[in-house]
Motif scaffolding. Structure first.
Motif, short mmCIF file in Angstrom:
data_model
loop_
_atom_site.label_atom_id
_atom_site.label_comp_id
_atom_site.label_asym_id
_atom_site.label_seq_id
_atom_site.Cartn_x
_atom_site.Cartn_y
_atom_site.Cartn_z
N TRP A 51 0.84 -1.20 0.00
CA TRP A 51 0.00 0.00 0.00
C TRP A 51 0.87 1.24 0.00
O TRP A 51 1.95 1.24 0.59
N ASP A 77 -9.54 0.44 -4.59
CA ASP A 77 -9.41 -0.05 -3.21
C ASP A 77 -10.75 -0.26 -2.52
O ASP A 77 -10.78 -0.77 -1.39
N ASP A 80 -11.65 -3.20 0.03
CA ASP A 80 -10.48 -3.94 0.49
C ASP A 80 -10.46 -4.01 2.02
O ASP A 80 -10.87 -3.08 2.72
#
Length: 304
Positions: A51, A77, A80
């Motif tokens: 990340w 994202d 997630d």
């Protein structure tokens, strides 16, 4: 990079305090630095995920707050998994409505005045008062905020100590190393604190190396012998299975027949090595130690 006990304390002190010397002593037991290192924060995402964090791309940011994303598009994202950076007790799990721009927020208290904030969540998976362990799922990445505030999905992450925002926002530390402000891409070592070492033998030895032999060191670890057909080198590393993240005695060695033994030995958090040597047409002896278990091979793997 290998994380020994000295490296973890030294790197974090140098980066976060900026005034320590290489010969500086360990932090005082009750100091803020000692407390944050003892808390052992990890990246708030599942083990092995990469990340990118930014602290300078939002006008709403104060001090050391971080926005995290991965993926090539703005919505990549969304949904997630977000996990607890350290164990603790959920102090807040609520949608903040018009109170602030946090939207769905989870706050976890870690003791000694330390807390972490996880904002803009799409879904919250924990409730206030609940105990959580490091690496436990607490929600998913989202873009919730105050009404009318349209933002792209990301995780807004903060570490705070005490009260008095924004002065109480502290630099984030992951795996014992201070985040590389203003931005850095990191791979999560948040592996639940259990029996999974976040490193592999191939990762330790580097590109081109393949495992050709291994030996268990009881339940404490495994020592690996690898070979790189591209440069003809052997490599040995010992990966721990217990006391992960804590510096304990670990070693790895490689001896080419007719040459002096090469050894990497010390107190390491995850692995010893890599120990490399070229052995064209020669036999090698290899081995290592983790916990109280030791492995010593005979001379073997001749010519490879």
């Amino acid at each position: 990079m290998k994380f020994s006990g000295a490296m973890v304390a030294g790197i974090a002190l140098l980066l976060s305090l900026g005034t320590a010397s290489a010969a500086a002593a360990d932090p005082e037991p009750e100091s803020a630095q000692a407390q944050i290192l003892a808390t052992n924060f990890q990246l708030p995402f599942p083990c092995g995920q990469a990340w990118t964090g930014n602290s300078n791309q939002s006008s709403a940011h104060q001090s050391y707050e971080i926005d995290f994303n991965r993926g090539s598009t703005a919505g990549a994202d969304l949904g997630d998994t977000v996990v607890a950076a350290a164990s603790g007790t959920v102090a807040i799990s609520a949608h903040q409505g018009s109170t602030n721009g946090f939207g769905n927020l989870v706050k976890i208290d870690h003791g000694s005045g330390w807390s972490t904030y996880y904002a803009h969540l799409n879904v919250r998976s924990v409730s206030a008062g609940q105990s959580v362990s490091q690496g436990q799922k607490i929600g998913t990445v989202g873009n919730t905020s105050r009404p009318g505030n349209n933002i792209s999905p990301h995780l807004h992450y903060e570490v705070r100590q005490g009260t008095g925002y924004p002065a109480n926002v502290r630099q984030a530390v992951f795996n014992g190393t201070t985040f590389g402000y203003p931005n850095q891409t990191l791979t999560s070592r948040n592996c639940g604190g259990a029996a999974t070492n976040p490193y592999t033998a191939e990762e330790v030895c580097g590109s081109g190396y393949k495992v050709i032999d291994s030996a268990a060191l009881g339940t404490s670890g495994t020592v690996y012998l690898l070979y790189n057909s591209g440069n003809g080198n052997n490599c040995v590393t010992t990966l721990k299975k217990t006391s992960l993240g804590t510096a304990t005695a670990t070693s790895a060695y490689l001896e080419v027949q007719g040459s002096a033994r090469k050894t990497d030995s010390g107190n390491f958090a995850y692995y010893a090595g890599p120990v490399t040597a070229a052995a064209p047409g020669k036999c090698v002896k290899w081995g290592g130690k983790a916990g109280s278990s030791v492995y010593d091979s005979p001379f073997e793997h001749c010519g490879s």
